[in-house]
Design a protein around this motif. Structure first.
Motif, PDB file in Angstrom:
ATOM      1  N   LEU A 116      13.613  -3.713   1.552  1.00 13.50           N
ATOM      2  CA  LEU A 116      14.312  -2.594   0.930  1.00 13.50           C
ATOM      3  C   LEU A 116      13.803  -1.298   1.538  1.00 13.50           C
ATOM      4  O   LEU A 116      12.592  -1.082   1.637  1.00 13.50           O
ATOM      5  CB  LEU A 116      14.104  -2.608  -0.586  1.00 13.50           C
ATOM      6  N   ARG A 117      14.729  -0.457   1.938  1.00 11.02           N
ATOM      7  CA  ARG A 117      14.357   0.855   2.479  1.00 11.02           C
ATOM      8  C   ARG A 117      14.755   1.931   1.483  1.00 11.02           C
ATOM      9  O   ARG A 117      15.848   1.883   0.916  1.00 11.02           O
ATOM     10  CB  ARG A 117      15.049   1.101   3.818  1.00 11.02           C
ATOM     11  N   VAL A 118      13.867   2.868   1.269  1.00  7.14           N
ATOM     12  CA  VAL A 118      14.119   3.988   0.356  1.00  7.14           C
ATOM     13  C   VAL A 118      14.211   5.264   1.187  1.00  7.14           C
ATOM     14  O   VAL A 118      13.304   5.572   1.963  1.00  7.14           O
ATOM     15  CB  VAL A 118      13.009   4.120  -0.704  1.00  7.14           C
ATOM     16  N   VAL A 119      15.310   5.978   1.028  1.00  5.25           N
ATOM     17  CA  VAL A 119      15.542   7.220   1.766  1.00  5.25           C
ATOM     18  C   VAL A 119      15.349   8.393   0.814  1.00  5.25           C
ATOM     19  O   VAL A 119      15.958   8.437  -0.258  1.00  5.25           O
ATOM     20  CB  VAL A 119      16.964   7.246   2.366  1.00  5.25           C
ATOM     21  N   GLY A 120      14.524   9.340   1.232  1.00 12.10           N
ATOM     22  CA  GLY A 120      14.314  10.535   0.411  1.00 12.10           C
ATOM     23  C   GLY A 120      12.855  10.725   0.059  1.00 12.10           C
ATOM     24  O   GLY A 120      12.062   9.776   0.071  1.00 12.10           O
TER      25      GLY A 120
ATOM     26  N   ALA B 162       9.288   6.468  -7.181  1.00 16.00           N
ATOM     27  CA  ALA B 162       9.247   5.473  -8.253  1.00 16.00           C
ATOM     28  C   ALA B 162       9.928   4.177  -7.824  1.00 16.00           C
ATOM     29  O   ALA B 162       9.449   3.080  -8.142  1.00 16.00           O
ATOM     30  CB  ALA B 162       9.918   6.035  -9.511  1.00 16.00           C
ATOM     31  N   VAL B 163      11.037   4.280  -7.085  1.00 10.15           N
ATOM     32  CA  VAL B 163      11.720   3.080  -6.596  1.00 10.15           C
ATOM     33  C   VAL B 163      10.826   2.299  -5.649  1.00 10.15           C
ATOM     34  O   VAL B 163      10.719   1.072  -5.734  1.00 10.15           O
ATOM     35  CB  VAL B 163      13.049   3.455  -5.904  1.00 10.15           C
ATOM     36  N   ALA B 164      10.163   3.003  -4.722  1.00  5.93           N
ATOM     37  CA  ALA B 164       9.284   2.328  -3.764  1.00  5.93           C
ATOM     38  C   ALA B 164       8.135   1.616  -4.471  1.00  5.93           C
ATOM     39  O   ALA B 164       7.771   0.486  -4.121  1.00  5.93           O
ATOM     40  CB  ALA B 164       8.741   3.345  -2.753  1.00  5.93           C
TER      41      ALA B 164
ATOM     42  N   ASP C 101       7.551  -7.435  -5.343  1.00  3.08           N
ATOM     43  CA  ASP C 101       7.354  -8.227  -4.119  1.00  3.08           C
ATOM     44  C   ASP C 101       8.449  -8.022  -3.089  1.00  3.08           C
ATOM     45  O   ASP C 101       8.688  -8.881  -2.240  1.00  3.08           O
ATOM     46  CB  ASP C 101       7.209  -9.723  -4.431  1.00  3.08           C
ATOM     47  N   PHE C 102       9.120  -6.885  -3.115  1.00  3.34           N
ATOM     48  CA  PHE C 102      10.006  -6.525  -2.019  1.00  3.34           C
ATOM     49  C   PHE C 102       9.159  -6.017  -0.857  1.00  3.34           C
ATOM     50  O   PHE C 102       8.063  -5.486  -1.060  1.00  3.34           O
ATOM     51  CB  PHE C 102      10.983  -5.425  -2.444  1.00  3.34           C
ATOM     52  N   ASP C 103       9.678  -6.167   0.333  1.00  3.38           N
ATOM     53  CA  ASP C 103       9.051  -5.590   1.513  1.00  3.38           C
ATOM     54  C   ASP C 103       9.631  -4.190   1.671  1.00  3.38           C
ATOM     55  O   ASP C 103      10.763  -4.028   2.140  1.00  3.38           O
ATOM     56  CB  ASP C 103       9.353  -6.462   2.738  1.00  3.38           C
ATOM     57  N   VAL C 104       8.895  -3.184   1.254  1.00  7.86           N
ATOM     58  CA  VAL C 104       9.382  -1.806   1.303  1.00  7.86           C
ATOM     59  C   VAL C 104       9.216  -1.285   2.731  1.00  7.86           C
ATOM     60  O   VAL C 104       8.101  -1.164   3.239  1.00  7.86           O
ATOM     61  CB  VAL C 104       8.637  -0.911   0.311  1.00  7.86           C
ATOM     62  N   VAL C 105      10.335  -1.011   3.379  1.00  6.50           N
ATOM     63  CA  VAL C 105      10.350  -0.628   4.785  1.00  6.50           C
ATOM     64  C   VAL C 105      10.046   0.856   4.919  1.00  6.50           C
ATOM     65  O   VAL C 105      10.732   1.700   4.329  1.00  6.50           O
ATOM     66  CB  VAL C 105      11.724  -0.949   5.416  1.00  6.50           C
TER      67      VAL C 105
ATOM     68  N   VAL D  70      19.386  -0.706   0.635  1.00  6.60           N
ATOM     69  CA  VAL D  70      18.896   0.642   0.941  1.00  6.60           C
ATOM     70  C   VAL D  70      19.189   1.524  -0.268  1.00  6.60           C
ATOM     71  O   VAL D  70      20.314   1.526  -0.778  1.00  6.60           O
ATOM     72  CB  VAL D  70      19.569   1.221   2.202  1.00  6.60           C
ATOM     73  N   VAL D  71      18.173   2.228  -0.725  1.00  4.45           N
ATOM     74  CA  VAL D  71      18.334   3.156  -1.846  1.00  4.45           C
ATOM     75  C   VAL D  71      18.261   4.574  -1.294  1.00  4.45           C
ATOM     76  O   VAL D  71      17.244   4.973  -0.715  1.00  4.45           O
ATOM     77  CB  VAL D  71      17.244   2.946  -2.912  1.00  4.45           C
ATOM     78  N   VAL D  72      19.343   5.323  -1.457  1.00  6.74           N
ATOM     79  CA  VAL D  72      19.412   6.702  -0.972  1.00  6.74           C
ATOM     80  C   VAL D  72      19.148   7.625  -2.158  1.00  6.74           C
ATOM     81  O   VAL D  72      19.987   7.768  -3.050  1.00  6.74           O
ATOM     82  CB  VAL D  72      20.784   6.996  -0.340  1.00  6.74           C
ATOM     83  N   ALA D  73      17.958   8.212  -2.160  1.00  4.76           N
ATOM     84  CA  ALA D  73      17.552   9.069  -3.275  1.00  4.76           C
ATOM     85  C   ALA D  73      17.063  10.406  -2.746  1.00  4.76           C
ATOM     86  O   ALA D  73      16.028  10.923  -3.149  1.00  4.76           O
ATOM     87  CB  ALA D  73      16.461   8.380  -4.099  1.00  4.76           C
ATOM     88  N   GLY D  74      17.828  10.984  -1.828  1.00  6.27           N
ATOM     89  CA  GLY D  74      17.457  12.279  -1.267  1.00  6.27           C
ATOM     90  C   GLY D  74      17.885  13.447  -2.116  1.00  6.27           C
ATOM     91  O   GLY D  74      17.462  14.576  -1.884  1.00  6.27           O
TER      92      GLY D  74
END
Length: 288
Positions: free
Chosen positions: A117-121, A128-130, A137-141, A152-156
């Motif tokens: 999972l990639r978090v943008v922002g 908090a999402v990351a 146990d997600f692999d946070v990219v 992908v979570v876009v939280a910008g």
């Protein structure tokens, strides 16, 4: 030579799904011994040893089945005419007519990479999402690369959102969560001129409706939606062209299910293709 344990570590590091097979019990005169091991990849190829060609065929077919849901399996391979052995949850019994004798039990453990999972922002919500994703146990990219990501979570919150969504869509990501209000999210997506298929992959407002207010609560609602998409809807990672699952066929001599590949014994009779578990069944069929 590379050991099976080393090969398993290599596949894990490369985030490649595989099944680790270990012989846990063997009865003479089978050629396998307890502790023999192998890895089976998603294309059906096998490295290592878990018995002769007939037992191996049963192991490979069962291993591919375990990759579908990630559930471990105890496989008991019996020779033809052996006393019945009751199946139980988490266990499977196959009768192998061409098995040389004896019985083997093989523990099949699917090793599936954690969803990426990639978090943008750089906002309280993205942080908090990351944090929650790592706890789950997600692999946070961390890299600026969506390849192989499940979501992908876009939280910008207004910064770089359109570029992030376009990049995730182009990378083949199946679930893109945009943190925005109904109105702002709809306007932003309209500006991107998405196709209907692309629009269906973008979820805004992000998250399940739980009345979330704080960044932590919003993160919970977002990750709840992501987990539901994976567990319920079967969301898969963006992996480019996935490995094709090998074709299966039934040996017309012994009735075994075999995986069709370049090395599978094969005959074409009266315009029809037949595949066999071993050269012996092929010879018996063509001699008839």
């Amino acid at each position: 030579m590379t050991t099976i344990a080393e090969r398993a570590r290599e596949l894990t590091d490369n985030r490649e799904p595989f099944v680790h097979a270990t012989v846990v019990r063997a009865q003479d005169p089978t050629s396998a011994r307890p502790g023999d091991a192998a890895v089976i990849r998603s294309d059906g190829s096998i490295e290592g040893f878990v018995g002769g060609v007939c037992a191996e065929s049963s192991v490979r077919a069962a291993a591919l089945d375990t990759m579908r849901d990630g559930t471990a399996l105890l496989l008991r391979v019996l020779p033809d005419g052996a006393p019945p052995f009751p199946e139980a949850p988490g266990a499977r019994v196959v009768v192998n007519p061409c098995h040389s004798g004896g019985a083997i039990e093989v523990f099949l453990r699917p090793m599936l990479p954690a969803p990426a999972l990639r978090v943008v922002g750089s906002t309280p919500i993205s942080a908090a999402v990351a944090t929650l994703a790592a706890f789950l146990d997600f692999d946070v990219v961390a890299a600026d690369d969506d390849a192989g990501c499940t979501a992908v979570v876009v939280a910008g919150l207004g910064k770089g959102e359109q570029e992030a969504i376009r990049a995730a869509l182009d990378a083949g990501v199946g679930f893109i969560a945009l943190v925005a209000s109904d109105r702002r999210g709809a306007a932003l997506l309209d500006e991107l001129s998405l196709t209907d298929a692309e629009r269906a992959r973008v979820h805004t407002p992000a998250g399940l409706e739980i009345g979330a207010r704080t960044p932590a609560e919003i993160a919970l609602s977002i990750m709840g939606e992501v987990v539901r998409a994976i567990r319920v809807d079967g969301l898969a990672p963006a992996s480019g062209t996935p490995a094709a699952r090998p074709q299966q066929a039934v040996d017309p001599v012994c009735g075994m299910t075999v995986l069709v590949g370049p090395s599978t014994p094969h005959a074409r009779v009266d315009g029809q293709d037949f595949w066999f578990c071993c050269a012996g069944c092929l010879a018996s069929y063509t001699a008839a």
